[in-house]
Motif scaffolding. Structure first.
Motif, PDB file in Angstrom:
ATOM      1  N   ASP A  52      -5.525 -22.921 -73.746  1.00  0.00           N
ATOM      2  CA  ASP A  52      -4.297 -22.854 -74.075  1.00  0.00           C
ATOM      3  C   ASP A  52      -3.631 -22.259 -75.679  1.00  0.00           C
ATOM      4  O   ASP A  52      -2.669 -22.681 -75.287  1.00  0.00           O
ATOM      5  CB  ASP A  52      -3.796 -23.397 -73.099  1.00  0.00           C
ATOM      6  CG  ASP A  52      -3.805 -25.447 -73.185  1.00  0.00           C
ATOM      7  OD1 ASP A  52      -4.653 -25.405 -74.910  1.00  0.00           O
ATOM      8  OD2 ASP A  52      -3.565 -25.730 -73.351  1.00  0.00           O
ATOM      9  N   GLU A  53      -4.222 -22.619 -76.557  1.00  0.00           N
ATOM     10  CA  GLU A  53      -3.394 -22.266 -77.327  1.00  0.00           C
ATOM     11  C   GLU A  53      -3.968 -20.645 -78.732  1.00  0.00           C
ATOM     12  O   GLU A  53      -4.812 -20.346 -78.964  1.00  0.00           O
ATOM     13  CB  GLU A  53      -4.306 -23.550 -78.587  1.00  0.00           C
ATOM     14  CG  GLU A  53      -4.118 -25.218 -78.138  1.00  0.00           C
ATOM     15  CD  GLU A  53      -4.314 -26.143 -78.998  1.00  0.00           C
ATOM     16  OE1 GLU A  53      -3.677 -26.991 -79.422  1.00  0.00           O
ATOM     17  OE2 GLU A  53      -5.201 -25.336 -80.086  1.00  0.00           O
ATOM     18  N   HIS A  79       2.356 -12.374 -79.392  1.00  0.00           N
ATOM     19  CA  HIS A  79       2.832 -14.081 -78.116  1.00  0.00           C
ATOM     20  C   HIS A  79       2.827 -13.442 -76.628  1.00  0.00           C
ATOM     21  O   HIS A  79       2.151 -14.167 -75.852  1.00  0.00           O
ATOM     22  CB  HIS A  79       4.554 -13.992 -78.453  1.00  0.00           C
ATOM     23  CG  HIS A  79       4.808 -15.193 -79.244  1.00  0.00           C
ATOM     24  ND1 HIS A  79       5.650 -15.497 -79.297  1.00  0.00           N
ATOM     25  CD2 HIS A  79       4.074 -15.515 -80.031  1.00  0.00           C
ATOM     26  CE1 HIS A  79       5.655 -16.297 -80.737  1.00  0.00           C
ATOM     27  NE2 HIS A  79       4.771 -16.630 -81.009  1.00  0.00           N
ATOM     28  N   ASP A  80       2.909 -11.809 -76.603  1.00  0.00           N
ATOM     29  CA  ASP A  80       2.879 -11.905 -74.789  1.00  0.00           C
ATOM     30  C   ASP A  80       1.371 -11.907 -74.360  1.00  0.00           C
ATOM     31  O   ASP A  80       0.857 -11.551 -73.718  1.00  0.00           O
ATOM     32  CB  ASP A  80       3.893 -10.579 -75.045  1.00  0.00           C
ATOM     33  CG  ASP A  80       5.331  -9.557 -75.104  1.00  0.00           C
ATOM     34  OD1 ASP A  80       5.488 -11.665 -74.726  1.00  0.00           O
ATOM     35  OD2 ASP A  80       5.960  -9.777 -75.160  1.00  0.00           O
ATOM     36  N   ARG A  83      -0.076 -14.923 -74.179  1.00  0.00           N
ATOM     37  CA  ARG A  83      -0.180 -15.480 -73.299  1.00  0.00           C
ATOM     38  C   ARG A  83      -0.871 -14.551 -71.524  1.00  0.00           C
ATOM     39  O   ARG A  83      -1.070 -15.496 -71.449  1.00  0.00           O
ATOM     40  CB  ARG A  83       1.846 -15.111 -72.557  1.00  0.00           C
ATOM     41  CG  ARG A  83       2.748 -16.106 -72.832  1.00  0.00           C
ATOM     42  CD  ARG A  83       3.780 -15.611 -72.057  1.00  0.00           C
ATOM     43  NE  ARG A  83       5.610 -16.501 -73.811  1.00  0.00           N
ATOM     44  CZ  ARG A  83       5.724 -15.290 -74.174  1.00  0.00           C
ATOM     45  NH1 ARG A  83       5.206 -14.283 -74.566  1.00  0.00           N
ATOM     46  NH2 ARG A  83       6.492 -15.845 -75.256  1.00  0.00           N
ATOM     47  N   GLY A  86      -3.901 -16.371 -71.543  1.00  0.00           N
ATOM     48  CA  GLY A  86      -3.930 -17.964 -71.200  1.00  0.00           C
ATOM     49  C   GLY A  86      -3.268 -18.667 -71.943  1.00  0.00           C
ATOM     50  O   GLY A  86      -2.679 -20.395 -71.963  1.00  0.00           O
ATOM     51  N   THR A  88      -0.579 -21.069 -74.218  1.00  0.00           N
ATOM     52  CA  THR A  88       1.279 -21.433 -73.198  1.00  0.00           C
ATOM     53  C   THR A  88       1.262 -22.002 -74.969  1.00  0.00           C
ATOM     54  O   THR A  88       3.006 -22.929 -74.686  1.00  0.00           O
ATOM     55  CB  THR A  88       0.535 -23.058 -72.250  1.00  0.00           C
ATOM     56  OG1 THR A  88      -0.297 -23.855 -73.131  1.00  0.00           O
ATOM     57  CG2 THR A  88      -0.125 -22.447 -71.188  1.00  0.00           C
ATOM     58  N   GLN A  89       0.597 -22.179 -75.644  1.00  0.00           N
ATOM     59  CA  GLN A  89       1.498 -23.306 -77.172  1.00  0.00           C
ATOM     60  C   GLN A  89       0.433 -22.116 -78.463  1.00  0.00           C
ATOM     61  O   GLN A  89      -0.344 -21.735 -78.352  1.00  0.00           O
ATOM     62  CB  GLN A  89       0.549 -24.516 -77.330  1.00  0.00           C
ATOM     63  CG  GLN A  89       1.418 -25.350 -78.758  1.00  0.00           C
ATOM     64  CD  GLN A  89       2.228 -26.115 -78.529  1.00  0.00           C
ATOM     65  OE1 GLN A  89       2.310 -26.544 -77.299  1.00  0.00           O
ATOM     66  NE2 GLN A  89       2.703 -26.676 -79.517  1.00  0.00           N
ATOM     67  N   ASP A 136       6.413 -23.150 -77.756  1.00  0.00           N
ATOM     68  CA  ASP A 136       6.275 -22.826 -76.193  1.00  0.00           C
ATOM     69  C   ASP A 136       6.302 -21.677 -75.779  1.00  0.00           C
ATOM     70  O   ASP A 136       7.022 -21.000 -75.698  1.00  0.00           O
ATOM     71  CB  ASP A 136       7.390 -23.673 -76.233  1.00  0.00           C
ATOM     72  CG  ASP A 136       6.989 -24.671 -73.906  1.00  0.00           C
ATOM     73  OD1 ASP A 136       5.574 -23.332 -74.094  1.00  0.00           O
ATOM     74  OD2 ASP A 136       7.838 -24.503 -73.833  1.00  0.00           O
ATOM     75  N   LEU A 137       5.116 -21.433 -75.576  1.00  0.00           N
ATOM     76  CA  LEU A 137       4.500 -19.969 -75.435  1.00  0.00           C
ATOM     77  C   LEU A 137       5.465 -19.473 -73.397  1.00  0.00           C
ATOM     78  O   LEU A 137       5.002 -18.389 -73.108  1.00  0.00           O
ATOM     79  CB  LEU A 137       3.455 -19.325 -75.527  1.00  0.00           C
ATOM     80  CG  LEU A 137       2.957 -18.705 -76.928  1.00  0.00           C
ATOM     81  CD1 LEU A 137       2.021 -18.615 -77.083  1.00  0.00           C
ATOM     82  CD2 LEU A 137       4.027 -18.053 -77.425  1.00  0.00           C
ATOM     83  N   SER A 138       5.147 -21.007 -72.785  1.00  0.00           N
ATOM     84  CA  SER A 138       4.727 -20.990 -71.459  1.00  0.00           C
ATOM     85  C   SER A 138       6.450 -20.202 -71.422  1.00  0.00           C
ATOM     86  O   SER A 138       6.318 -20.451 -69.971  1.00  0.00           O
ATOM     87  CB  SER A 138       4.821 -21.760 -70.802  1.00  0.00           C
ATOM     88  OG  SER A 138       5.662 -23.501 -71.204  1.00  0.00           O
ATOM     89  N   GLN A 139       7.767 -20.669 -71.725  1.00  0.00           N
ATOM     90  CA  GLN A 139       8.995 -20.286 -71.230  1.00  0.00           C
ATOM     91  C   GLN A 139       8.739 -19.027 -71.784  1.00  0.00           C
ATOM     92  O   GLN A 139       9.799 -18.694 -71.208  1.00  0.00           O
ATOM     93  CB  GLN A 139       9.718 -20.811 -72.383  1.00  0.00           C
ATOM     94  CG  GLN A 139       9.900 -22.518 -72.075  1.00  0.00           C
ATOM     95  CD  GLN A 139       9.683 -22.607 -70.555  1.00  0.00           C
ATOM     96  OE1 GLN A 139      10.499 -22.560 -70.186  1.00  0.00           O
ATOM     97  NE2 GLN A 139       9.079 -24.073 -70.625  1.00  0.00           N
TER      98      GLN A 139
END
Length: 140
Positions: A52-53, A79-80, A83, A86, A88-89, A136-139
Motif C-alpha cells: 500500500d506504499e 498518484h492515480d 492508487r 493499491g 494508500t500512501q 495520503d493517497l486514500s483521500q
C-alpha cells in the motif's frame, strides 16, 4: 510510454546539481516488477509501488518546458496509477534547496515528516539536506 533513453536525456537536462541517471539505470529500474513510469519526454515520474506504499524515485521536467504545470499533472497521474495499484500512501525525498519542488509537493498534499542531514552531495559546496515527505493517497 517513455523510453529509458528519453528518460536519461530529460533527467540529464533537468538535474544539473547532481549526477543524472543513465539510460541503463532507468532500464534496470523499469525491468523491476514494482517500478512504473508515467509521463513523456517533456516530464516524467518514475515510481515504485509495493503493497500500500508508493515511492517517487525521481521526477524530471525538461528545463525548457518548466512552469507550465507539467510536473503537477505528472504527479497527479502517477498518484492515480499508484492508487489503482493499491497504494494508500506516497512518499518521497527532495533536496531542501529545491524550493520549486517543495512548493509543488506541498500544494498537492505532501507534508514534511523528517530530514536526512547532508544527504545530497553538491559539487564545490556543502551537502544539502533531504526533506522527507508523505501524502495520503486514500483521500484522492
Amino acid at each position: 510510454m517513455i523510453s529509458p533513453a528519453d528518460m536519461a536525456a530529460t533527467h540529464a537536462a533537468a538535474f544539473t546539481q547532481a549526477r543524472p541517471w543513465s539510460a541503463g539505470e532507468f532500464a534496470e529500474l523499469l525491468a523491476q516488477r514494482f517500478c512504473h513510469a508515467e509521463g513523456d519526454r517533456s516530464c516524467f515520474a518514475l515510481f515504485r509501488v509495493i503493497a500500500d506504499e508508493a515511492e517517487l524515485l525521481t521526477i524530471a521536467t525538461h528545463p525548457d518546458l518548466r512552469r507550465q504545470g507539467r510536473a503537477k499533472n505528472c504527479m497527479l497521474r502517477w498518484h492515480d496509477r499508484a492508487r489503482n495499484l493499491g497504494a494508500t500512501q506516497a512518499f518521497l525525498d527532495v533536496a531542501a534547496d529545491n524550493h520549486a519542488a517543495l512548493a509543488l509537493y506541498s500544494a498537492i498534499g505532501y507534508t514534511e515528516n523528517g530530514r536526512r542531514p547532508q544527504y545530497y552531495p553538491r559539487a564545490g559546496a556543502a551537502p544539502c539536506d533531504a526533506v522527507l515527505m508523505t501524502c495520503d493517497l486514500s483521500q484522492g
